[in-house]
Design an enzyme around this catalytic site. Structure first.
Site, PDB file in Angstrom:
ATOM      1  N   GLU A 124       0.826  -1.195   0.000  1.00  0.00           N
ATOM      2  CA  GLU A 124       0.000   0.000   0.000  1.00  0.00           C
ATOM      3  C   GLU A 124       0.865   1.251   0.000  1.00  0.00           C
ATOM      4  O   GLU A 124       1.938   1.264   0.598  1.00  0.00           O
ATOM      5  CB  GLU A 124      -0.871   0.009   1.259  1.00  0.00           C
ATOM      6  CG  GLU A 124      -1.883  -1.110   1.244  1.00  0.00           C
ATOM      7  CD  GLU A 124      -2.603  -1.281   2.577  1.00  0.00           C
ATOM      8  OE1 GLU A 124      -3.705  -1.814   2.563  1.00  0.00           O
ATOM      9  OE2 GLU A 124      -2.064  -0.886   3.611  1.00  0.00           O
TER      10      GLU A 124
ATOM     11  N   CYS B 222       3.422   8.617   0.949  1.00  0.00           N
ATOM     12  CA  CYS B 222       4.044   7.684   1.893  1.00  0.00           C
ATOM     13  C   CYS B 222       4.199   6.330   1.203  1.00  0.00           C
ATOM     14  O   CYS B 222       3.211   5.754   0.741  1.00  0.00           O
ATOM     15  CB  CYS B 222       3.126   7.562   3.109  1.00  0.00           C
ATOM     16  SG  CYS B 222       3.661   6.337   4.296  1.00  0.00           S
TER      17      CYS B 222
ATOM     18  N   CYS C  67       7.519  -6.598   7.876  1.00  0.00           N
ATOM     19  CA  CYS C  67       8.669  -5.971   8.518  1.00  0.00           C
ATOM     20  C   CYS C  67       9.249  -6.937   9.555  1.00  0.00           C
ATOM     21  O   CYS C  67       8.506  -7.655  10.217  1.00  0.00           O
ATOM     22  CB  CYS C  67       8.244  -4.675   9.204  1.00  0.00           C
ATOM     23  SG  CYS C  67       9.619  -3.753   9.941  1.00  0.00           S
TER      24      CYS C  67
ATOM     25  N   CYS D 298       8.000  -4.345  16.140  1.00  0.00           N
ATOM     26  CA  CYS D 298       7.472  -3.364  17.105  1.00  0.00           C
ATOM     27  C   CYS D 298       6.047  -3.774  17.508  1.00  0.00           C
ATOM     28  O   CYS D 298       5.221  -4.095  16.648  1.00  0.00           O
ATOM     29  CB  CYS D 298       7.477  -1.966  16.492  1.00  0.00           C
ATOM     30  SG  CYS D 298       9.140  -1.438  16.020  1.00  0.00           S
TER      31      CYS D 298
ATOM     32  N   CYS E 201       2.721  -2.057  16.022  1.00  0.00           N
ATOM     33  CA  CYS E 201       2.665  -1.834  14.573  1.00  0.00           C
ATOM     34  C   CYS E 201       2.157  -3.083  13.840  1.00  0.00           C
ATOM     35  O   CYS E 201       2.646  -4.192  14.073  1.00  0.00           O
ATOM     36  CB  CYS E 201       4.061  -1.469  14.078  1.00  0.00           C
ATOM     37  SG  CYS E 201       4.177  -1.313  12.280  1.00  0.00           S
TER      38      CYS E 201
ATOM     39  N   GLY F 169       7.518  -1.631   6.344  1.00  0.00           N
ATOM     40  CA  GLY F 169       8.913  -2.048   6.248  1.00  0.00           C
ATOM     41  C   GLY F 169       9.895  -1.102   6.904  1.00  0.00           C
ATOM     42  O   GLY F 169       9.552   0.013   7.284  1.00  0.00           O
ATOM     43  N   GLU F 170      11.117  -1.577   7.041  1.00  0.00           N
ATOM     44  CA  GLU F 170      12.191  -0.782   7.639  1.00  0.00           C
ATOM     45  C   GLU F 170      13.218  -0.472   6.539  1.00  0.00           C
ATOM     46  O   GLU F 170      14.001  -1.348   6.149  1.00  0.00           O
ATOM     47  CB  GLU F 170      12.819  -1.576   8.804  1.00  0.00           C
ATOM     48  CG  GLU F 170      14.079  -0.981   9.368  1.00  0.00           C
ATOM     49  CD  GLU F 170      14.016   0.520   9.642  1.00  0.00           C
ATOM     50  OE1 GLU F 170      13.074   0.988  10.285  1.00  0.00           O
ATOM     51  OE2 GLU F 170      14.939   1.235   9.179  1.00  0.00           O
TER      52      GLU F 170
ATOM     53  N   SER G  45      12.037   7.259   7.266  1.00  0.00           N
ATOM     54  CA  SER G  45      11.624   7.002   8.642  1.00  0.00           C
ATOM     55  C   SER G  45      12.208   5.657   9.047  1.00  0.00           C
ATOM     56  O   SER G  45      12.045   4.659   8.355  1.00  0.00           O
ATOM     57  CB  SER G  45      10.100   6.959   8.710  1.00  0.00           C
ATOM     58  OG  SER G  45       9.675   6.644  10.022  1.00  0.00           O
TER      59      SER G  45
ATOM     60  N   SER H 259      11.967   6.742  14.752  1.00  0.00           N
ATOM     61  CA  SER H 259      10.864   6.245  15.579  1.00  0.00           C
ATOM     62  C   SER H 259      11.404   5.949  16.965  1.00  0.00           C
ATOM     63  O   SER H 259      11.779   4.829  17.271  1.00  0.00           O
ATOM     64  CB  SER H 259      10.277   4.979  14.942  1.00  0.00           C
ATOM     65  OG  SER H 259       9.725   5.309  13.693  1.00  0.00           O
ATOM     66  N   LEU H 260      11.433   6.967  17.781  1.00  0.00           N
ATOM     67  CA  LEU H 260      12.046   6.810  19.103  1.00  0.00           C
ATOM     68  C   LEU H 260      11.028   6.229  20.092  1.00  0.00           C
ATOM     69  O   LEU H 260      11.284   5.221  20.739  1.00  0.00           O
ATOM     70  CB  LEU H 260      12.581   8.161  19.578  1.00  0.00           C
ATOM     71  CG  LEU H 260      13.616   8.075  20.686  1.00  0.00           C
ATOM     72  CD1 LEU H 260      14.901   7.410  20.195  1.00  0.00           C
ATOM     73  CD2 LEU H 260      13.942   9.457  21.252  1.00  0.00           C
ATOM     74  N   HIS H 261       9.909   6.904  20.211  1.00  0.00           N
ATOM     75  CA  HIS H 261       8.770   6.396  20.992  1.00  0.00           C
ATOM     76  C   HIS H 261       9.014   6.169  22.475  1.00  0.00           C
ATOM     77  O   HIS H 261       8.150   5.606  23.159  1.00  0.00           O
ATOM     78  CB  HIS H 261       8.213   5.095  20.394  1.00  0.00           C
ATOM     79  CG  HIS H 261       7.874   5.173  18.931  1.00  0.00           C
ATOM     80  ND1 HIS H 261       7.382   6.294  18.330  1.00  0.00           N
ATOM     81  CD2 HIS H 261       7.962   4.241  17.939  1.00  0.00           C
ATOM     82  CE1 HIS H 261       7.191   6.059  17.039  1.00  0.00           C
ATOM     83  NE2 HIS H 261       7.531   4.840  16.786  1.00  0.00           N
TER      84      HIS H 261
ATOM     85  N   ASN I  50      -2.528   4.544  16.686  1.00  0.00           N
ATOM     86  CA  ASN I  50      -3.707   4.020  15.998  1.00  0.00           C
ATOM     87  C   ASN I  50      -3.876   2.562  16.412  1.00  0.00           C
ATOM     88  O   ASN I  50      -2.897   1.820  16.476  1.00  0.00           O
ATOM     89  CB  ASN I  50      -3.511   4.110  14.478  1.00  0.00           C
ATOM     90  CG  ASN I  50      -3.426   5.553  14.023  1.00  0.00           C
ATOM     91  OD1 ASN I  50      -4.316   6.354  14.302  1.00  0.00           O
ATOM     92  ND2 ASN I  50      -2.343   5.912  13.350  1.00  0.00           N
TER      93      ASN I  50
ATOM     94  N   CYS J 143      -0.899   5.626  10.186  1.00  0.00           N
ATOM     95  CA  CYS J 143       0.384   5.020  10.560  1.00  0.00           C
ATOM     96  C   CYS J 143       0.190   3.703  11.272  1.00  0.00           C
ATOM     97  O   CYS J 143      -0.615   3.602  12.190  1.00  0.00           O
ATOM     98  CB  CYS J 143       1.132   5.901  11.535  1.00  0.00           C
ATOM     99  SG  CYS J 143       1.879   7.306  10.792  1.00  0.00           S
TER     100      CYS J 143
HETATM  101  N1  SAH Z   1      10.140   1.138   9.944  1.00  0.00           N
HETATM  102  C1  SAH Z   1      10.080   2.540   9.842  1.00  0.00           C
HETATM  103  C2  SAH Z   1       8.966   3.068   8.958  1.00  0.00           C
HETATM  104  C3  SAH Z   1       7.616   2.413   9.048  1.00  0.00           C
HETATM  105  S1  SAH Z   1       6.532   2.832  10.342  1.00  0.00           S
HETATM  106  C4  SAH Z   1      10.016   3.171  11.218  1.00  0.00           C
HETATM  107  O1  SAH Z   1      10.007   2.434  12.182  1.00  0.00           O
HETATM  108  O2  SAH Z   1      10.038   4.380  11.321  1.00  0.00           O
HETATM  109  C5  SAH Z   1       6.158   4.549  10.204  1.00  0.00           C
HETATM  110  C6  SAH Z   1       5.831   5.196  11.526  1.00  0.00           C
HETATM  111  O3  SAH Z   1       4.568   4.762  12.033  1.00  0.00           O
HETATM  112  C7  SAH Z   1       6.846   4.874  12.620  1.00  0.00           C
HETATM  113  O4  SAH Z   1       7.135   6.000  13.381  1.00  0.00           O
HETATM  114  C8  SAH Z   1       6.088   3.854  13.426  1.00  0.00           C
HETATM  115  O5  SAH Z   1       6.617   3.708  14.698  1.00  0.00           O
HETATM  116  C9  SAH Z   1       4.698   4.432  13.395  1.00  0.00           C
HETATM  117  N2  SAH Z   1       3.660   3.492  13.798  1.00  0.00           N
HETATM  118  C10 SAH Z   1       3.661   2.167  13.641  1.00  0.00           C
HETATM  119  N3  SAH Z   1       2.525   1.635  14.150  1.00  0.00           N
HETATM  120  C11 SAH Z   1       1.796   2.666  14.599  1.00  0.00           C
HETATM  121  C12 SAH Z   1       0.511   2.768  15.226  1.00  0.00           C
HETATM  122  N4  SAH Z   1      -0.222   1.678  15.446  1.00  0.00           N
HETATM  123  N5  SAH Z   1       0.065   3.984  15.558  1.00  0.00           N
HETATM  124  C13 SAH Z   1       0.803   5.089  15.307  1.00  0.00           C
HETATM  125  N6  SAH Z   1       2.010   5.065  14.734  1.00  0.00           N
HETATM  126  C14 SAH Z   1       2.509   3.864  14.389  1.00  0.00           C
END
Ligand code: SAH
Length: 387
Positions: A98, A140, A147, A151, A154, A196-197, A228, A252-254, A328, A371
């Site tokens: 997608e 995007c 992936c 995480c 995700c 994907g990463e 990203s 993507s620090l989180h 999300n 996302c």
């Molecule tokens: N692998 C890369 C790019 C893909 S994810 C990365 O980790 O950045 C793109 C972004 O969406 C990342 O910041 C990821 O952490 C975030 N993301 C993934 N699942 C999500 C969710 N359920 N809600 C909000 N953001 C999410």
């Protein structure tokens, strides 16, 4: 990848002009044809040799015989009430991927202008705007089908990796998506933020960037491109070396610390935050540009005010801006979004600590394009998992 790979082995859509040159001279074709074909593909978005009517029928047939088939075709288009469009593409072999077309809102544009305005002494930021006011669009795209990073919040991470996409498949997403822009829209930014990463799939990602930025093709400025990443230090270093720091980085620090981050991002155990932050410090960022820190707000996991204070300390001295994104929901996890008041409280602690922090609105949620929701509507994965 392997040194033995010749230009003829690279998918036609992923060939650079000099590689076309090598292939075509092998076929006894004139050198100017290489530029002509490259421009047809990357300038006009022609993915099928049958549509390259400027070429002789014989050459078109030769290209087809040599394996030039469209790398992807659109199978579904979903349009969200907010203008976001999700395109479902089917790749050769049946994988489905997608990509998402996102019209920029005023607040996106303001955040961006604040950055770009600060960077006027960087030559690349002087790309010309079209004369008439046009709606800016961010696209995007995905680099892998699934992936491997795992995480927990995700959908792609929970599904696992099926395969990486070729550079031809990565670039095709853009060439195809451009055809789904409305008349008044133009492709301003490109984010590698889909499935994907990208840095776990470096070679194809880097080739895709070379193609996208090529002056005879899409000719996108590298600063309009953002990778990203979950934060793989070796990949960050290579990206910095290969593109001189011009390609934007979103991390993507989180989480503000290893304990929290390790719970939600398994790869943090292999590359702890110290190493990641060190790679960010060394990234050859152009003057006055900032790295984006992505922070998905997960209720009860990473959204406490003391965690915001810890984040301020962790990011001290780095040129960053923070994007807060309420999580999300996904079916594979019971984790959920922080409440608005938690997000706002977090944001104000960051602001009080001198960090620019923006709250990102959920876009395209009604077509599952937000996302982390890009997933496998395809049967391929299900049949792989339950043979
Ligand atoms: N692998 C890369 C790019 C893909 S994810 C990365 O980790 O950045 C793109 C972004 O969406 C990342 O910041 C990821 O952490 C975030 N993301 C993934 N699942 C999500 C969710 N359920 N809600 C909000 N953001 C999410």
């Amino acid at each position: 990848m392997t040194g033995a790979k010749g230009p003829g082995d690279i998918h036609p859509v992923a060939r650079l002009p000099e590689e076309w040159h090598a292939v075509l001279s092998g076929l006894g074709e004139r050198p100017y044809r290489s530029g002509q074909i490259f421009r047809a593909i990357h300038g006009r978005g022609v993915l099928d040799p049958d549509e390259m009517t400027e070429l002789s029928l014989e050459l078109r047939n030769q290209l087809k015989t040599a394996g030039f088939v469209p790398p992807a075709v659109v199978t579904e288009v979903h349009r969200s009430a907010d203008g976001t469009r999700k395109l479902l593409l089917t790749l050769a072999g049946g994988a489905r991927v997608e990509c998402v077309v996102i019209p920029m809102t005023k607040s996106d544009a303001d955040t961006e202008d604040a950055d770009a305005g600060a960077a006027t002494d960087d030559e690349d930021d002087e790309e010309l705007e079209p004369d008439e006011p046009k709606q800016r669009v961010t696209l995007c795209i995905s680099t892998q089908f699934g992936c491997a990073m795992g995480c927990v919040f995700c959908a792609s991470g929970q599904a696992g990796l099926v395969r990486g996409l070729s550079a031809a498949e990565i670039v095709s997403q853009i060439l195809i998506a451009r055809k789904y822009l409305d008349k008044h829209e133009y492709l301003r930014n490109l984010v590698f933020m889909g499935m994907g990463e990208p840095l776990h799939h470096y070679e194809e990602t880097a080739r895709a960037i070379r193609l996208i930025t090529h002056p005879d093709g899409l000719n996108m400025g590298p600063r309009r491109i953002t990778i990203s990443t979950v934060g793989l230090p070796p990949g960050i270093r290579r990206l910095g070396e290969d593109f001189g720091g011009k390609v934007g980085l979103a991390i993507s620090l989180h989480a503000p610390d290893d304990t929290t981050r390790g719970k939600i991002i398994p790869i943090n155990r292999r590359y702890p935050m110290r190493e990641l932050l060190d790679a960010l410090r060394r990234y050859p960022l152009p003057r006055r540009r900032r790295i984006t820190i992505e922070y998905t707000m997960i209720e009860g996991v990473n959204d406490a005010p003391e965690q915001a204070r810890a984040l301020v300390r962790t990011l001290a001295g780095l040129r960053v801006k923070v994007n807060l994104i309420p999580m999300n929901s996904i079916s594979a996890s019971s984790l959920g979004a922080s409440s608005n008041s938690r997000v706002e409280a977090f944001q104000s602690v960051l602001a009080g600590g001198g960090l620019s922090a923006f709250v990102r609105k959920r876009r395209g949620g009604d077509v599952a394009a937000a996302c982390g929701q890009l997933a496998f509507s395809g049967e391929l994965v299900r049949s792989k998992r339950a043979p």
